[in-house]
Design an enzyme around this catalytic site. Sequence first.
Site, PDB file in Angstrom:
ATOM      1  N   CYS A   1       1.176  -1.048   0.288  1.00  0.00           N
ATOM      2  CA  CYS A   1       0.269  -0.008  -0.307  1.00  0.00           C
ATOM      3  C   CYS A   1       0.923   1.136   0.302  1.00  0.00           C
ATOM      4  O   CYS A   1       0.506   2.126  -0.999  1.00  0.00           O
ATOM      5  CB  CYS A   1      -0.645  -0.380   1.366  1.00  0.00           C
ATOM      6  SG  CYS A   1      -2.020  -1.798   1.346  1.00  0.00           S
ATOM      7  N   PRO A   2       1.488   1.599   1.047  1.00  0.00           N
ATOM      8  CA  PRO A   2       2.641   2.582   1.000  1.00  0.00           C
ATOM      9  C   PRO A   2       3.494   3.374  -0.549  1.00  0.00           C
ATOM     10  O   PRO A   2       3.226   4.156  -0.554  1.00  0.00           O
ATOM     11  CB  PRO A   2       3.404   2.701   1.910  1.00  0.00           C
ATOM     12  CG  PRO A   2       3.267   1.426   3.192  1.00  0.00           C
ATOM     13  CD  PRO A   2       2.402   0.590   2.178  1.00  0.00           C
TER      14      PRO A   2
END
EC number: 1.11.1.26
Lengths: 188, 188, 188, 188, 188, 188, 188, 188, 188, 188
Positions: free
Chosen positions: D48-49
């Site tokens: 996600c990041p």
Amino acid sequence: MGIIGSTLTPFTATAFQKGKDFFTVTDADLAGKWSVFFFYPADFTFVCPTELEDMGEKYAQLQSMGVEVYAVSTDTHFSHKAWSDTSDKIGKLTFPFLGDQNHVLSNNFGVLRQDSGLADRATFVVDPDGVIQIMEITCEGVGRNANELTRKIKAAQYVRANPGQVCPAAWEEGSDTLAPSLDLVGKI
Amino acid sequence: MGIIGSTLTPFTATAFQKGKDFFTVTDADLAGKWSVFFFYPADFTFVCPTELEDMGEKYAQLQSMGVEVYAVSTDTHFSHKAWSDTSDKIGKLTFPFLGDQNHVLSNNFGVLRQDSGLADRATFVVDPDGVIQIMEITCEGVGRNANELTRKIKAAQYVRANPGQVCPAAWEEGSDTLAPSLDLVGKI
Amino acid sequence: MGIIGSTLTPFTATAFQKGKDFFTVTDADLAGKWSVFFFYPADFTFVCPTELEDMGEKYAQLQSMGVEVYAVSTDTHFSHKAWSDTSDKIGKLTFPFLGDQNHVLSNNFGVLRQDSGLADRATFVVDPDGVIQIMEITCEGVGRNANELTRKIKAAQYVRANPGQVCPAAWEEGSDTLAPSLDLVGKI
Amino acid sequence: MGIIGSTLTPFTATAFQKGKDFFTVTDADLAGKWSVFFFYPADFTFVCPTELEDMGEKYAQLQSMGVEVYAVSTDTHFSHKAWSDTSDKIGKLTFPFLGDQNHVLSNNFGVLRQDSGLADRATFVVDPDGVIQIMEITCEGVGRNANELTRKIKAAQYVRANPGQVCPAAWEEGSDTLAPSLDLVGKI
Amino acid sequence: MGIIGSTLTPFTATAFQKGKDFFTVTDADLAGKWSVFFFYPADFTFVCPTELEDMGEKYAQLQSMGVEVYAVSTDTHFSHKAWSDTSDKIGKLTFPFLGDQNHVLSNNFGVLRQDSGLADRATFVVDPDGVIQIMEITCEGVGRNANELTRKIKAAQYVRANPGQVCPAAWEEGSDTLAPSLDLVGKI
Amino acid sequence: MGIIGSTLTPFTATAFQKGKDFFTVTDADLAGKWSVFFFYPADFTFVCPTELEDMGEKYAQLQSMGVEVYAVSTDTHFSHKAWSDTSDKIGKLTFPFLGDQNHVLSNNFGVLRQDSGLADRATFVVDPDGVIQIMEITCEGVGRNANELTRKIKAAQYVRANPGQVCPAAWEEGSDTLAPSLDLVGKI
Amino acid sequence: MGIIGSTLTPFTATAFQKGKDFFTVTDADLAGKWSVFFFYPADFTFVCPTELEDMGEKYAQLQSMGVEVYAVSTDTHFSHKAWSDTSDKIGKLTFPFLGDQNHVLSNNFGVLRQDSGLADRATFVVDPDGVIQIMEITCEGVGRNANELTRKIKAAQYVRANPGQVCPAAWEEGSDTLAPSLDLVGKI
Amino acid sequence: MGIIGSTLTPFTATAFQKGKDFFTVTDADLAGKWSVFFFYPADFTFVCPTELEDMGEKYAQLQSMGVEVYAVSTDTHFSHKAWSDTSDKIGKLTFPFLGDQNHVLSNNFGVLRQDSGLADRATFVVDPDGVIQIMEITCEGVGRNANELTRKIKAAQYVRANPGQVCPAAWEEGSDTLAPSLDLVGKI
Amino acid sequence: MGIIGSTLTPFTATAFQKGKDFFTVTDADLAGKWSVFFFYPADFTFVCPTELEDMGEKYAQLQSMGVEVYAVSTDTHFSHKAWSDTSDKIGKLTFPFLGDQNHVLSNNFGVLRQDSGLADRATFVVDPDGVIQIMEITCEGVGRNANELTRKIKAAQYVRANPGQVCPAAWEEGSDTLAPSLDLVGKI
Amino acid sequence: MGIIGSTLTPFTATAFQKGKDFFTVTDADLAGKWSVFFFYPADFTFVCPTELEDMGEKYAQLQSMGVEVYAVSTDTHFSHKAWSDTSDKIGKLTFPFLGDQNHVLSNNFGVLRQDSGLADRATFVVDPDGVIQIMEITCEGVGRNANELTRKIKAAQYVRANPGQVCPAAWEEGSDTLAPSLDLVGKI
């Protein structure tokens, strides 16, 4: 699925045939033969006799092709006999008439007009496996054509006998047929 | 009630017609004219072109009788155009082709074969009031006959134009018709 | 559950592939291979050929990665063949085209536009276990990108081959991947 | 109808955005602008990041194109703030994060994984009329690509601004587009 | 039957516990022990830490009494870890936190606030047979009291260990209990 | 929604209160005041009197805080009076007792044990708007604690009087409260 | 309520009557007159003609009594006419025959034998208000008796004309009738 | 199917018969014999005695024909006995009376008038196989005719004894019967 | 079927009986004995004690007749004991009191007044086979009569002991009874 | 609600009363008077006459108290008259008998024994507002007691006339009554 390609619904009906005692006809009796169900509205009426007479003229030929013809109306077999006894034209017809006063056949084939209790002017051709292959309905006042019906039955018999062959439009016995192949796609 | 005598279900379809831009056809466009819905299984196939060609030969005559012909398959109007552009036989046809890739017309007329997604080889004649008067379906491989269809449309037009008259079996234009009356009951 | 992670619904379709006879494709044929279902609205139309051509340029690479590509529209296999025969761009494509005129695949993947009877511009990547792993849909007029699709398939293949590794955003083959661990929670 | 072409379901969510107090976002706030819903599984996790960072790099460009970006997970806005406060990478992101701990958005877009209570890795592009135009989902472990997303949004904006034009496959801003016409049918 | 006296609904959840890898907790893991389910609205919020800290001060005593404490919110285990890593107060707590982002536990115990997707401030005490014996819920802004909870668990343990004895109001360990008998009816 | 935050279901009950004639209590009578519904299983039994006595010792204080106390069991008001008349401990209590022999209140609050026809040992605190703010249930044999109940009511009254303030765990009147703000998120 | 005393269900049927053109009969045509519905199984059969002939001999008398007779079978009006034209016995009958090939009347009166599609051998007498007053059914092979029917109609007419009088068993016109009174209760 | 040709519904009733103790009659008692169910409205009324007397005069003849007669009303067997004891006319009758105060028989035969709780003036003839062969109902005030009933039973017995023979209208014992055959169709 | 002649619905209740520990009574305990269920509205009320006292005076006699008496109200057994302990009149009663605070018996016998949660003033006599033979209900304010109840139980016991005998109105032990016979029909 | 306290269901019945012509009784006729419905199984039977005679002896007194008595069985009014005419005992009775051969009253009061079609031996007392106040049913063979019934009606009339007074058990006219008050609770 539509009606073409569907199998005949089982039925039992009483038949009148000139010169024979009343007898019972069921779907089992049709197995192995081609059959024509020739619905008409009512005994003792107008267009019907001309259509039945037209079928009568083809009956010998159809018999020789292995096809039985069943005339059907919502009259009784008693009425069919009386008509045969009293009408010159009908009296000459030798194919069986089925009494459908209980509406079973008309309903099975979807041709009962509920309001009037009479059948449509409808023809169905059933193959030896009990599968419906050809159908036709015309409105009141428009007579059918036994010649054209015979042509279509011949085509259906040809196709059944010659897998891989198809009959073009207005095909007549003896004319060319087509053999579909990949190469023909988009080429006709 | 059966399909004969029933009124056309409303529809909207996109049409291809040679030499014209794509256009929309709805049931409202049919009002006041006779229409033939001529279903066939698929573009770029075998029997279909012969039947369509057969119809093409009758198109001028049908037009002159006030009859429009709509060829219908579950192909798109794009496909119809492409077929017209690339096939000599189809390229000559000038009646409109309806794209029924959403299956609306095939379902309305009850001729969609669910498994294959193709329509039956079915013909429907609709009168100027939107009422279905004549229908016919044949199995795969058996071509229809534009001549016979024309004969039946003529009879239906005659009956509509001449209330009280009916056309006997295999009636051809110009032949005698019948006027039903009480006296004829049981007399034919 | 959403579509990602769900298993392919069983199907049977007829395929056209340049240079081969028509053949049948079922879900069983996909087992053990990666597959791309590349839906497009209709044969003989506009954006579609550019997208199909774009896929064609990646086809050899995808084949070498063990990926089969199935182009799908609601046209028939007959139509697919005719398009291939008559269009230079389409004629060069060697991956199979599935005929979905019965709407089975479009419905299975939820991309049938009921009104028009055409499929969305949608792509689905199915892994060798029949599980859908990647999907994409764009509106009319927005072409897809075979390069990006190839990148995502490579990532999915990498993840499948290397349990415990994940591919970061815009990952390209050869770039670093990540190995999730408790210590990384809240640390990236 | 599928999701492409459908209108956004009304919603209310609480947003965290760096440097601002928590605030409420509803579907009404989106009217007249392009929006990206960028779903990801969970705060404080792995891929996600990188994906969020990838979006972050495009955020200025997207803003200049009139596009707002909403990052969405089933975490609360409290959790979003905490992540922003403690992660260098997330702390740099300036687009709003929506708290979907009541699962309303994930369910509306059909991307909630019921068992885990987390959202799919899914992207939706909504036009100024609230209509969903583009979507994409990838499986766990496969990162998306902000570059490609930007390309597709540009194409969608182009098509909206230029009725009658369509963007071919892999179209980049400035490249040629196509204007569909009857003459092109079957010619590309 | 109300919730008191009912048996725990089976569940599976992922837990974070300081110093351990993430692990799975199910109802089966609770058999034979006393358990406290300590629901709170959200990680990173206000009253919650004071309540959790209050529980933390009793944790050693509760452990020695054979009682496990499960803190539960609708945040993920990732979020729980991040909170523990970044908050001094939470970082000192050594009991497990369950991630209920799929809402299973909150729904099972009837404490999910549907609109907000957060759990009530609710406590449930489950005995070694999985039967719920004590419960409490307070509104937002009203902190619970770990001392009182411990008193009630002691009373429940006393009653379980001493059939025929009951603990009067505000009973503290070591105080007198009552043995109900017929003679006492109407005499207290 | 769970019970906390829900509004009191309308009811009508007959009350006994020492020194007064029987009178009717409805939900309308509660408006504008804080109320405690203090359910206990049965008159003339064991733990109940100690709990009621415990409440009795707090009654003056609660009254001064604007809180009315309603003791409720499935006994009649006749039975309540008889108990008061014959028991020293009960005879000293001056708060009203509601007769719930028709099970309306026990069912409304979800604390009727169907098999035995008795209520749970349950407490509900209702605010001046008729909203339930605090609840507690203990199993048979575990006495409640009026001191703790008073503490929680004080906290609820404080929170209602001071919007924006919340009471930490085990808060006692006069202790510090918290004012939630964005800056505190993740900082406690 | 049973059939006696119930009102005729509305109907429309086509009638044949010797010497007249076919005409329509509805329930409205019966108002103000007595009617006999004389059902029989089928035209051209055995017992039926003797029963119809028997009715024929009473027809003049019934007409003079203000009673119309409707012979009904599931045959068409065409068939009725043909029977009349060809049978000496039927040819003499001058009352109308209703065509019930749509089974409406047979179903209304509950006398359709579903399997055979024929009506029972049933008689119904309807008074000038459309109320059924007398009915009779006999099994196959048992002929009815027009004399007895006439006797019962006379009794029904007498009772209608002389309120307060009743006709004893086997009453014949001119015989004594009875006037019920309280004094006669238990005295006859 | 209508009532004619249907099989008797099983029943149990208590009978009064002059000179005998009360006894039970069930459908099983009827097997192998002909039975007449002779319904009448009520004991101690007006027309009924004349009809019952009329049946009484035929009872010996019917007995000799193997026919049992059951008079039935919704009165009790006690009432039947009292009537017999106190009425000269009824006192002479020796056939059994069934008490139908529970309405079972009246409902089975469809002749209960719900409003008044009395039976119609209805007669049913049941053959030795329990099949209903003949029925008749007349309105209030119109007496039946035992002579005609006897004639019809004789005909029914004749037909049962002589398969292939049918009795013409108004047939009397000893008269000619008919033997249906194909040759007779349309000839009578 | 009505309640008289029906069999007792199974039940379980807790009983108080002076001088005994609380005990359980079920329908099985009643087998082989006569039982009286003596419902009254509530402990500690007005008419009830006079009725219960009235029953108390007959209790020895009823016991000697083999009849057990169960007093029943919707109060608990605790309340029953307290009433017995504190009321001189009730304290003298030695028959068992059943606690029906769960409303099972009141519902089984159809005498629960839903609104008030109290039972009617109803008496039921159950025979040794568990069949209800006698019942009585009076409105509020009208006391029953133990003397008359005893008279009726004696009659019911007499009838059970002497098949074929019936007790006339107001029969007292030792008076004449009647033996029904056919000859008596209509003679009394 | 049970039957006591419920309002009479509307009805219409035909009555026989000695010396009067048959007449109709409806619920409207009862308004403003006390009524007794005295059900018994059947005319001409055994216990019934003794009970009816017993009622007869109280009839003058009940009339003077403003109470009408309706004897009811499932016999007709004809049967009631015949019984009155032929039985010395019944002939002396001057209260009305209702014919309930349509089972309306027996069903309304829930006392019809479906199998036998007879009513229970049941008594109902209806007050001038049409509300049922007292009921009683005894099994077959147990006669009721008009004396006791009169006592209960007097009590009911007393309670109606003296609000606030109740009649103790076995109360006789002129004896003391009770006035319930708070002070009496638990004191009787």
